[in-house]
Design an enzyme around this catalytic site. Sequence first.
Site, PDB file in Angstrom:
ATOM      1  N   HIS A  82       0.839  -1.193   0.000  1.00 23.33           N
ATOM      2  CA  HIS A  82       0.000   0.000   0.000  1.00 23.33           C
ATOM      3  C   HIS A  82       0.874   1.243   0.000  1.00 23.33           C
ATOM      4  O   HIS A  82       1.810   1.359   0.779  1.00 23.33           O
ATOM      5  CB  HIS A  82      -0.905   0.007   1.241  1.00 23.33           C
ATOM      6  CG  HIS A  82      -1.815   1.191   1.281  1.00 23.33           C
ATOM      7  ND1 HIS A  82      -3.007   1.231   0.596  1.00 23.33           N
ATOM      8  CD2 HIS A  82      -1.701   2.394   1.889  1.00 23.33           C
ATOM      9  CE1 HIS A  82      -3.581   2.400   0.791  1.00 23.33           C
ATOM     10  NE2 HIS A  82      -2.813   3.121   1.576  1.00 23.33           N
ATOM     11  N   ASP A 161     -14.936   2.034   7.433  1.00 22.71           N
ATOM     12  CA  ASP A 161     -13.996   2.991   6.830  1.00 22.71           C
ATOM     13  C   ASP A 161     -14.687   3.820   5.758  1.00 22.71           C
ATOM     14  O   ASP A 161     -14.427   5.014   5.634  1.00 22.71           O
ATOM     15  CB  ASP A 161     -12.780   2.272   6.234  1.00 22.71           C
ATOM     16  CG  ASP A 161     -11.803   3.292   5.656  1.00 22.71           C
ATOM     17  OD1 ASP A 161     -11.315   4.128   6.434  1.00 22.71           O
ATOM     18  OD2 ASP A 161     -11.547   3.269   4.438  1.00 22.71           O
ATOM     19  N   ARG A 168     -14.840  12.170   7.412  1.00 22.85           N
ATOM     20  CA  ARG A 168     -13.581  12.882   7.678  1.00 22.85           C
ATOM     21  C   ARG A 168     -13.277  13.876   6.571  1.00 22.85           C
ATOM     22  O   ARG A 168     -12.760  14.963   6.817  1.00 22.85           O
ATOM     23  CB  ARG A 168     -12.431  11.871   7.805  1.00 22.85           C
ATOM     24  CG  ARG A 168     -12.449  11.104   9.111  1.00 22.85           C
ATOM     25  CD  ARG A 168     -11.503   9.932   9.064  1.00 22.85           C
ATOM     26  NE  ARG A 168     -10.143  10.316   8.770  1.00 22.85           N
ATOM     27  CZ  ARG A 168      -9.251   9.535   8.145  1.00 22.85           C
ATOM     28  NH1 ARG A 168      -9.584   8.317   7.764  1.00 22.85           N
ATOM     29  NH2 ARG A 168      -8.039   9.962   7.909  1.00 22.85           N
ATOM     30  N   SER A 183      -7.552   3.585   9.205  1.00 27.82           N
ATOM     31  CA  SER A 183      -8.263   3.502   7.929  1.00 27.82           C
ATOM     32  C   SER A 183      -7.494   2.589   6.956  1.00 27.82           C
ATOM     33  O   SER A 183      -8.064   1.663   6.355  1.00 27.82           O
ATOM     34  CB  SER A 183      -8.407   4.920   7.353  1.00 27.82           C
ATOM     35  OG  SER A 183      -8.711   4.893   5.997  1.00 27.82           O
ATOM     36  N   LYS A 187      -8.493  -1.822   6.189  1.00 30.64           N
ATOM     37  CA  LYS A 187      -8.791  -2.322   4.834  1.00 30.64           C
ATOM     38  C   LYS A 187      -7.790  -3.407   4.436  1.00 30.64           C
ATOM     39  O   LYS A 187      -8.148  -4.416   3.850  1.00 30.64           O
ATOM     40  CB  LYS A 187      -8.686  -1.184   3.814  1.00 30.64           C
ATOM     41  CG  LYS A 187      -9.826  -0.199   3.864  1.00 30.64           C
ATOM     42  CD  LYS A 187      -9.786   0.743   2.685  1.00 30.64           C
ATOM     43  CE  LYS A 187      -8.681   1.767   2.754  1.00 30.64           C
ATOM     44  NZ  LYS A 187      -8.969   3.068   3.274  1.00 30.64           N
TER      45      LYS A 187
HETATM   46  N1  URA Z   1      -5.686   6.506   2.694  1.00 33.00           N
HETATM   47  C1  URA Z   1      -6.650   5.827   3.347  1.00 33.00           C
HETATM   48  O1  URA Z   1      -7.046   4.746   2.936  1.00 33.00           O
HETATM   49  N2  URA Z   1      -7.165   6.374   4.458  1.00 33.00           N
HETATM   50  C2  URA Z   1      -6.746   7.562   4.953  1.00 33.00           C
HETATM   51  O2  URA Z   1      -7.241   7.993   5.978  1.00 33.00           O
HETATM   52  C3  URA Z   1      -5.753   8.271   4.254  1.00 33.00           C
HETATM   53  C4  URA Z   1      -5.225   7.701   3.119  1.00 33.00           C
END
Ligand code: URA
Length: 417
Positions: A82, A161, A168, A183, A187
């Site tokens: 990621h 999320d 947010r 977050s 995931k």
């Molecule tokens: N990427 C994400 O998946 N969540 C965040 O809060 C910021 C970047």
Amino acid sequence: MIMEEIIEHKRDGLKLTRDEIHFFIENYVSGSIPDYQASALLMAIYLKGMDAEETAILTLEMENSGEIWDLSDIPGLKIDKHSTGGVGDKVSLVLGPMVASCGGKLAKMSGRGLGHTGGTLDKLESIPGFDIYENIHEFKEQIRNVGMAIIGQSSDLDPADKKLYALRDVTATVSCIPLIASSIMSKKLASGSDCILLDVKYGCGAFMKTKEKAHELADLMIDIGKHLGKDVRAEVTDMDQPLGFAVGNNLEVKEAINTLKGHGPKDLFNLCVNSGSIMLTQAKLFKTTEEAKEAILENVKNGKAFEKFVEFVKAQKGDTSYILNPDKFEMAKNIVPIYSDKEGIIKRIDALTIGKCAMKLGGGREVITDVINMSAGIVLNKKIGDKVEKGELLCTLYTNKNEYSEIESETKNAFIF
Ligand code: URA
């Protein structure tokens, strides 16, 4: 338990308990806690913070808010990667085939681009026919057979999320380290990989503006991994200029193809080889990163990394004739060279501005419903440290728009001498 008391506790700087965090996530996802109370709690977290244990509990509760994918029946350790997002970041397109050609199993769920950052899914969809299916069965089958698959975000995974991120986004609570960490990690954990490599970016084109903040975020996500028994590692890399030369969907795919053949930009190639070697050791396929690096370099040289990319595109129903002959990709109507009106050495290329200009040229979305022009974007001709003569080419704009004079001067100003 009542929500008002949970907000009060965080407002007063107290540590939230497991029960309080569980209550919040469960009832927010089900709709019984309204957005105004969730917003108040998010702002209290933003202002008072959360420690590593609270963040790990929040991550776990978010992960458990929806489906959790089980990839354990695919032989070998599954790896995910990621990036916290940047400009010109086409790493997954290069890294995936490099790793899979060396025996790795990459199971990656990717997102779409919004604002100045591009999304891997959009880049892949610039290949005609490419399918980003959201079906776990096809996803698993492909990891088993090809060694890599990149899938769109499933709506059943981590619904907490989805709701919290949207809230947010409109309550000025995105740039909060515990909220970003939970977050991302929730995931990643829900999508079932055994090991995760994080590329935490810092600089003008990234969420984290300083190296220190990027390290703080990286350390917290590694810590969450430890709490939850996953091998999570992180690299902290700079985004003070776009990665590689190309910014924009099919422009980036073409650059990824060149890089897999060993002819890509040095910064992109080195990052992919480094990340790939870490992932291959995480997957226990190589003892050291040096051995893994050698294997990747060998597969670039002998063409196996590129062949793996072709196999991957074919498996996801993309038209491989575009990969074999990149000149087939649609070209923008207007190709606009930008020349330097001064001489000097490039100190910085404002990645945020370049990303925004590429978006305005049609290569990205301002709002999620915008339609992207896959051939639009910017290709740099100079990078940090390069010497530039007056009148030399700095970069080229690609667009189907007929009015772009403002973007021309904005792009030129992104080059800082
Ligand atoms: N990427 C994400 O998946 N969540 C965040 O809060 C910021 C970047």
